[in-house]
Design an enzyme around this catalytic site. Structure first.
Site, mmCIF file in Angstrom:
data_model
loop_
_atom_site.group_PDB
_atom_site.id
_atom_site.type_symbol
_atom_site.label_atom_id
_atom_site.label_comp_id
_atom_site.label_asym_id
_atom_site.label_seq_id
_atom_site.Cartn_x
_atom_site.Cartn_y
_atom_site.Cartn_z
ATOM 1 N N GLY A 164 0.881 -1.161 -0.106
ATOM 2 C CA GLY A 164 -0.196 0.054 -0.074
ATOM 3 C C GLY A 164 0.601 1.250 -0.086
ATOM 4 N N GLY A 165 1.952 1.055 -0.327
ATOM 5 C CA GLY A 165 2.903 2.585 -0.694
ATOM 6 C C GLY A 165 3.569 3.112 0.876
ATOM 7 C CD GLU A 200 13.400 -1.893 -4.653
ATOM 8 O OE1 GLU A 200 12.599 -0.990 -4.845
ATOM 9 O OE2 GLU A 200 12.889 -2.920 -4.681
ATOM 10 N NE ARG A 296 -3.658 -6.445 -3.245
ATOM 11 C CZ ARG A 296 -3.471 -5.310 -3.856
ATOM 12 N NH1 ARG A 296 -4.402 -4.971 -4.829
ATOM 13 N NH2 ARG A 296 -2.608 -4.491 -3.603
ATOM 14 C CB VAL A 299 -7.832 -0.293 -6.707
ATOM 15 C CG1 VAL A 299 -8.572 0.933 -6.839
ATOM 16 C CG2 VAL A 299 -7.529 -0.562 -5.176
HETATM 17 P P1 ADP Z 1 3.773 -1.059 -1.989
HETATM 18 O O1 ADP Z 1 4.029 -2.633 -1.849
HETATM 19 O O2 ADP Z 1 3.995 -0.500 -0.621
HETATM 20 O O3 ADP Z 1 2.876 -0.495 -2.704
HETATM 21 P P2 ADP Z 1 5.725 -0.733 -4.274
HETATM 22 O O4 ADP Z 1 7.244 -1.444 -4.065
HETATM 23 O O5 ADP Z 1 4.747 -1.404 -5.033
HETATM 24 O O6 ADP Z 1 5.360 -0.775 -2.610
HETATM 25 O O7 ADP Z 1 6.105 0.655 -4.382
HETATM 26 C C1 ADP Z 1 5.069 1.575 -4.395
HETATM 27 C C2 ADP Z 1 5.604 2.894 -5.182
HETATM 28 O O8 ADP Z 1 6.741 3.597 -4.564
HETATM 29 C C3 ADP Z 1 5.865 2.705 -6.691
HETATM 30 O O9 ADP Z 1 4.923 2.580 -7.430
HETATM 31 C C4 ADP Z 1 6.892 3.601 -7.085
HETATM 32 O O10 ADP Z 1 6.146 5.026 -7.102
HETATM 33 C C5 ADP Z 1 7.589 3.918 -5.497
HETATM 34 N N1 ADP Z 1 8.813 3.226 -5.642
HETATM 35 C C6 ADP Z 1 9.034 1.972 -5.092
HETATM 36 N N2 ADP Z 1 10.305 1.475 -5.242
HETATM 37 C C7 ADP Z 1 11.056 2.647 -5.746
HETATM 38 C C8 ADP Z 1 12.344 2.828 -6.101
HETATM 39 N N3 ADP Z 1 13.251 1.946 -6.266
HETATM 40 N N4 ADP Z 1 12.597 4.244 -6.552
HETATM 41 C C9 ADP Z 1 11.752 5.137 -6.580
HETATM 42 N N5 ADP Z 1 10.497 4.921 -6.245
HETATM 43 C C10 ADP Z 1 9.872 3.512 -5.859
#
Ligand code: ADP
Length: 452
Positions: A164-165, A200, A296, A299
């Protein structure tokens, strides 16, 4: 096919699943908290069971109450929707052990992808590029600094069990990393019950592009094209579109889209994946980096439905019942363009939640317009849950037609009594950069920053 499905969710997604079930002649059971007794997913269901008080942990996350509701109503299967228990492998296993069918992937696949460090390792094994990062969770500052030096600053700290970011932290140097690591670990523990954090490389201007896949666990795997979800605030998606305009920008060589779709399908074929899933990637400088897989329904699944003509929830029901996918890849011919706006009960300025009574309600309609929402006039938006109250999805023959249609549909949408993000969407669709499809994941934050 199932005769009766229990929907272990609420709001627009519960209604979305109810619609798929009824179109297939399947009866539905709605479970709900006391706060949702008047909710539309409850009013429309064939049977209803109150499973607890408003807090989600006592109701929508209450596994014993949900399984009891399935038993007393004689349901055959349980659809978890999204959020709540949808990516809880123990819940999926408990559903199956109690003798019901879980409408989703196998508990093993949910568990594998739920641990983001393991998921990245698995992606690498399957030949998919990932964002450079620590191979494992970092346990202390020394480990974190060593990993960060190898990756190169700035680095992002992420919770292994995150979603969920939420909870990501950006460190520009070693001092910031040392300060943020304990905070990130504490937040991960509080938010996800697991304090593992990994690192990362931070990408400075990627797009978020994801692939919708469907598998039947019998060798059938198809994709429904990609979605662009780069319009985000605090890593939360606000507007999604399909196909991604990134691949149609002037001057770009053809090929990246095909490369991406082939990567995703090839990997899930090898896994023997069943049900709907999404592989999420960041895309920058013509390179794709896998970030995670969601096991899953998402949205934003309607934009893929609008361009492909496939009902993703109906396919989930079919493959859960042991049937093969109804479509082969060669049957899928993506058509036109679709955009979804997430309409949240929030202030469009400072994003404070805005629960309360809906005093006026008129949903847009007309050609190419779809509204997924459980709102109605007189409904009281409760303060206990996610603020998403409606999704406005529009389809057009071209992106330009789609954007014009979206503008007029947003202007038609009347939701009185609560604040919503509709005015923000209206501003976004009028922005020249958005019109040209030129935006990355940081665009919205820049757009929202007040002028100096
Ligand atoms: P979650 O599982 O919390 O949704 P994600 O790994 O899918 O986390 O990442 C959600 C958002 O965070 C991505 O869509 C992107 O906008 C940002 N993000 C994730 N990883 C990176 C990265 N290595 N560098 C820059 N932005 C990132």
């Amino acid at each position: 096919m199932f005769e009766k499905v229990l929907i272990a969710n609420r709001g627009e997604i519960a209604l979305r699943i109810h619609r798929a079930c009824h179109e297939m002649g399947i009866k539905t059971v709605a479970v709900h908290s006391t706060a949702d007794a008047q909710a539309m997913h409850v009013r429309l269901a064939d049977e209803t069971v109150c499973i607890g008080p408003p807090p989600a942990r006592a109701s929508y996350l209450n596994v014993v109450a949900i399984l009891s509701a399935a038993t007393i109503t004689g349901a055959d299967a349980i659809h978890p929707g999204l959020g709540f228990l949808a990516e809880n492998a123990d819940f999926a296993a408990a559903v199956e052990e109690t003798g019901f069918t879980f409408i989703g992937p196998s508990p093993e696949h949910i568990r594998l992808m739920g641990d983001k460090v393991r998921a990245k390792a698995e992606a690498t094994r399957l030949g998919i590029p990932v964002v450079p990062g620590s191979a494992d969770a970092v346990r202390n500052i020394a480990e974190a600094e060593r990993a960060a030096r190898a990756i190169g600053y700035p680095v992002l700290l992420k919770a292994s069990a995150g979603g969920g970011g939420r909870g990501m932290k950006l460190a520009h140097d070693a001092a910031a990393l040392a300060q943020l690591l304990p905070l990130a670990q504490a937040e991960a523990k509080a938010g996800f019950g697991d304090d593992s954090v990994y690192l990362e490389r931070y990408l400075d201007r990627p797009r978020h592009i994801e692939v919708q896949v469907l598998g039947d666990g019998q060798g059938g795997i198809i994709h429904l094209g990609e979605r662009d979800c780069s319009l985000q605030r605090s890593h939360q998606k606000l507007l999604e579109e399909a196909p991604s305009p990134a691949f149609d920008l002037p001057g770009l060589e053809p090929g990246p889209r095909e490369r991406l779709l082939a990567l995703a399908v090839g990997a899930l074929q090898e896994l023997g994946y069943k049900s709907a899933g999404t592989m999420e990637f960041l895309y920058q400088d013509d390179a794709f980096y896998f970030i995670e897989m969601n096991t899953r329904l998402q949205v934003e699944h309607p934009v893929s439905e609008m361009i492909s003509g496939v009902d993703i929830v109906q396919e989930q029901l079919r493959v859960a019942a042991g049937l093969p996918l109804r479509h082969r890849q060669s049957d899928i011919a993506p058509r036109g363009h679709a955009i979804e706006c997430r309409i949240n009960a929030e202030s469009p300025e400072d994003f404070r939640p805005s629960p309360g009574r809906v005093t006026e309600y008129h949903a847009p309609g007309g050609p190419g317009v779809r509204v997924d929402s459980a709102l109605y006039q007189g409904y009281e938006v409760p303060p206990y849950y996610d603020s998403l109250v409606a999704k406005l999805i529009v389809h057009g023959a071209t992106r330009e037609e789609c954007v014009m249609r979206l503008r007029r549909a947003l202007a038609e949408y009347v939701i009185g009594g609560i604040e919503t993000t509709i005015p923000l969407h209206q501003r976004i669709v009028d922005e020249p950069e958005f019109r040209r499809g030129e935006y990355d994941i940081h665009w919205l934050e820049r757009f929202l920053k007040p002028a100096p």
